[in-house]
Scaffold this motif. Structure first.
Motif, PDB file in Angstrom:
ATOM      1  N   PHE A 119       0.854  -1.185   0.000  1.00 23.94           N
ATOM      2  CA  PHE A 119       0.000   0.000   0.000  1.00 23.94           C
ATOM      3  C   PHE A 119       0.890   1.235   0.000  1.00 23.94           C
ATOM      4  O   PHE A 119       1.954   1.234   0.626  1.00 23.94           O
ATOM      5  CB  PHE A 119      -0.895   0.020   1.245  1.00 23.94           C
ATOM      6  N   VAL A 120       0.428   2.303  -0.657  1.00 27.58           N
ATOM      7  CA  VAL A 120       1.242   3.510  -0.723  1.00 27.58           C
ATOM      8  C   VAL A 120       1.138   4.349   0.544  1.00 27.58           C
ATOM      9  O   VAL A 120       1.814   5.375   0.664  1.00 27.58           O
ATOM     10  CB  VAL A 120       0.894   4.365  -1.960  1.00 27.58           C
ATOM     11  N   SER A 121       0.297   3.931   1.483  1.00 27.47           N
ATOM     12  CA  SER A 121       0.244   4.578   2.795  1.00 27.47           C
ATOM     13  C   SER A 121      -0.351   3.606   3.807  1.00 27.47           C
ATOM     14  O   SER A 121      -1.048   2.650   3.438  1.00 27.47           O
ATOM     15  CB  SER A 121      -0.600   5.861   2.763  1.00 27.47           C
ATOM     16  N   GLN A 122      -0.059   3.838   5.074  1.00 27.73           N
ATOM     17  CA  GLN A 122      -0.640   3.013   6.133  1.00 27.73           C
ATOM     18  C   GLN A 122      -2.148   3.194   6.190  1.00 27.73           C
ATOM     19  O   GLN A 122      -2.898   2.242   6.430  1.00 27.73           O
ATOM     20  CB  GLN A 122      -0.010   3.393   7.478  1.00 27.73           C
ATOM     21  N   SER A 123      -2.592   4.420   5.965  1.00 30.86           N
ATOM     22  CA  SER A 123      -4.021   4.699   5.988  1.00 30.86           C
ATOM     23  C   SER A 123      -4.765   3.895   4.937  1.00 30.86           C
ATOM     24  O   SER A 123      -5.870   3.404   5.180  1.00 30.86           O
ATOM     25  CB  SER A 123      -4.255   6.197   5.765  1.00 30.86           C
ATOM     26  N   LEU A 124      -4.169   3.739   3.767  1.00 33.37           N
ATOM     27  CA  LEU A 124      -4.815   2.995   2.687  1.00 33.37           C
ATOM     28  C   LEU A 124      -4.987   1.528   3.070  1.00 33.37           C
ATOM     29  O   LEU A 124      -6.003   0.910   2.739  1.00 33.37           O
ATOM     30  CB  LEU A 124      -3.993   3.127   1.404  1.00 33.37           C
ATOM     31  N   ARG A 125      -4.021   0.978   3.768  1.00 36.14           N
ATOM     32  CA  ARG A 125      -4.175  -0.399   4.248  1.00 36.14           C
ATOM     33  C   ARG A 125      -5.339  -0.500   5.231  1.00 36.14           C
ATOM     34  O   ARG A 125      -6.179  -1.402   5.117  1.00 36.14           O
ATOM     35  CB  ARG A 125      -2.885  -0.885   4.925  1.00 36.14           C
ATOM     36  N   ARG A 126      -5.428   0.442   6.159  1.00 39.25           N
ATOM     37  CA  ARG A 126      -6.530   0.419   7.126  1.00 39.25           C
ATOM     38  C   ARG A 126      -7.880   0.565   6.434  1.00 39.25           C
ATOM     39  O   ARG A 126      -8.852  -0.108   6.790  1.00 39.25           O
ATOM     40  CB  ARG A 126      -6.338   1.532   8.166  1.00 39.25           C
ATOM     41  N   ASP A 127      -7.944   1.439   5.439  1.00 42.22           N
ATOM     42  CA  ASP A 127      -9.211   1.652   4.730  1.00 42.22           C
ATOM     43  C   ASP A 127      -9.676   0.388   4.024  1.00 42.22           C
ATOM     44  O   ASP A 127     -10.876   0.068   4.012  1.00 42.22           O
ATOM     45  CB  ASP A 127      -9.061   2.781   3.706  1.00 42.22           C
ATOM     46  N   ASN A 128      -8.761  -0.342   3.417  1.00 42.25           N
ATOM     47  CA  ASN A 128      -9.139  -1.577   2.731  1.00 42.25           C
ATOM     48  C   ASN A 128      -9.516  -2.675   3.719  1.00 42.25           C
ATOM     49  O   ASN A 128     -10.379  -3.506   3.425  1.00 42.25           O
ATOM     50  CB  ASN A 128      -8.005  -2.033   1.805  1.00 42.25           C
ATOM     51  N   GLU A 129      -8.897  -2.671   4.874  1.00 39.00           N
ATOM     52  CA  GLU A 129      -9.281  -3.629   5.908  1.00 39.00           C
ATOM     53  C   GLU A 129     -10.703  -3.357   6.398  1.00 39.00           C
ATOM     54  O   GLU A 129     -11.430  -4.290   6.764  1.00 39.00           O
ATOM     55  CB  GLU A 129      -8.286  -3.579   7.070  1.00 39.00           C
ATOM     56  N   LYS A 130     -11.113  -2.076   6.379  1.00 36.58           N
ATOM     57  CA  LYS A 130     -12.477  -1.736   6.788  1.00 36.58           C
ATOM     58  C   LYS A 130     -13.521  -2.328   5.852  1.00 36.58           C
ATOM     59  O   LYS A 130     -14.669  -2.545   6.244  1.00 36.58           O
ATOM     60  CB  LYS A 130     -12.637  -0.215   6.862  1.00 36.58           C
ATOM     61  N   TYR A 131     -13.121  -2.562   4.592  1.00 36.61           N
ATOM     62  CA  TYR A 131     -14.037  -3.207   3.637  1.00 36.61           C
ATOM     63  C   TYR A 131     -14.171  -4.704   3.916  1.00 36.61           C
ATOM     64  O   TYR A 131     -14.963  -5.384   3.269  1.00 36.61           O
ATOM     65  CB  TYR A 131     -13.537  -3.004   2.207  1.00 36.61           C
ATOM     66  N   GLY A 132     -13.375  -5.203   4.848  1.00 28.98           N
ATOM     67  CA  GLY A 132     -13.409  -6.634   5.159  1.00 28.98           C
ATOM     68  C   GLY A 132     -12.343  -7.424   4.457  1.00 28.98           C
ATOM     69  O   GLY A 132     -12.286  -8.658   4.589  1.00 28.98           O
TER      70      GLY A 132
END
Length: 356
Positions: free
Chosen positions: A130-143
């Motif tokens: 992921f190009v940022s840590q936030s982007l990883r967290r956001d995709n994890e929120k999708y399940g």
């Protein structure tokens, strides 16, 4: 080692930050003699690599057959499912290491079926980055879940700007000497960015009441360019909002701007932001996505909520406190130099590719 990269955007396409990320990454990887890089792309032009048909399904099918000819040890897909699918099938059929990189947040809410399909593809990946840590967290929120992950921040490669380029830019867009220039790069192509640009345009009306020499420059020709032009007309600020379309050298408008404004409602970590930082520009940005991973509020930029009153207040503040604006810009440049380089990013990927 043969590495095949599958991507939607490549050279001479409208891919914005994703395109620039890949071009710079591949340039850096090509410096390593142990790697032989091939790029399979859907949009763009490049005689040295492989342009595949633009239909998404056909892109996946044709890319699979091209992979059969290349016979890579590593397949590295970027962004979309149709870039990951051919690598997934090739790995299952012939064996290869499979890596996928996320660049941006989804522009619309995914259905349960779409998430399940994408999850199955991701299950076949050896690594997801992921190009940022936030982007990883956001995709994890999708399940979505991932076996092994890494953060692969963009780097920055500044381009020189000549006085001739600056003069041409001023003349082409009829920018008057003495204008106070606000700049937003690449905010016209995606809905979440365009919504931020719309708030920025609305803020301009109040600013012009006190600072009539303010000009807002918005670069890139995107699918929301026309609606943003209409927003400027509705706010009666058309004369002070300049839409440049695509610019060949993004460092030209950066060189002339007084404040870089990245007002967006969703982000990974925008390359345009890092480009502004390397030029020591004072930055006003929304505290969303990966932006706070590069900008610390009050240290090397100012972070705000995407609200008109906060935009107006902080632009006025930076205009009145020039010494602080310079200090924020200087700190921003130092942060980029120490933390965001293509060499560091390529080193991470090389380690993932080789396992060494």
């Amino acid at each position: 080692m043969k590495v095949a990269i599958t991507t939607n955007y490549w050279k001479r396409s409208d891919g914005g930050g994703v395109r620039n990320y890949l071009i710079n990454l591949v340039d850096e990887l090509n410096k390593r003699n142990s790697l032989e890089i091939s790029v399979l792309f859907r949009k763009g032009e490049d005689d040295k690599n492989y342009k595949i048909g633009e239909n998404k399904v056909l892109f996946s099918i044709e890319s699979f057959f091209k992979l059969r000819k290349i016979k890579p040890q590593v397949i590295h897909s970027h962004g979309e499912w149709y870039c990951l699918l051919p690598g997934y099938v090739y790995k299952k059929t012939y064996g290869a290491k499979l890596i996928h990189t996320f660049h941006t947040q989804p522009t619309e809410r995914l259905s349960r079926l779409s998430i399940t399909f994408f999850q199955n593809l991701l299950n076949g990946c050896d690594y997801v980055t992921f190009v940022s840590q936030s982007l990883r967290r956001d995709n994890e929120k999708y399940g979505l879940t991932f076996k092994k992950t890494a953060i692969t921040y963009p780097g920055i490669s500044p381009r020189k700007v000549t006085q001739h380029e600056i003069d041409d830019f001023y003349n082409k867009f009829s920018i008057l000497n003495g204008s106070f220039i606000l700049l937003g790069q690449g905010l016209t192509a995606h809905k979440s960015k365009a919504e931020g640009a719309r708030i920025l345009i609305k803020s301009l009306r109040s600013l012009l009441d006190h600072y009539p020499n303010i000009v807002l420059v918005l670069t890139r020709e995107g699918s929301f360019s026309n609606s943003l032009k209409e927003a400027a007309r509705e706010e009666n600020v058309s004369d002070n909002v300049i839409f440049t379309g695509n610019v060949e050298n993004p460092f030209v408008p950066l060189e002339i701007c007084d404040i870089y404004t990245h007002i967006s409602l969703a982000e990974g970590l925008p390359l345009a932001l890092l480009e502004a930082m390397i030029l020591s520009k004072p930055i006003l940005a929304t505290k969303i996505g990966g932006i706070p991973e590069a900008i610390t509020d009050g240290v090397n930029g100012i972070l705000i909520e995407p609200r008109e009153e906060q935009i107006i207040e902080n632009i006025e503040y930076l205009m009145k406190h020039k010494n602080l604006a310079k200090k924020l810009g200087d700190n921003a440049k130092e942060k980029v130099i120490n933390n965001f380089t293509w060499e560091k990013t390529a080193n991470v990927f090389q380690h993932i590719y080789t396992g060494n």
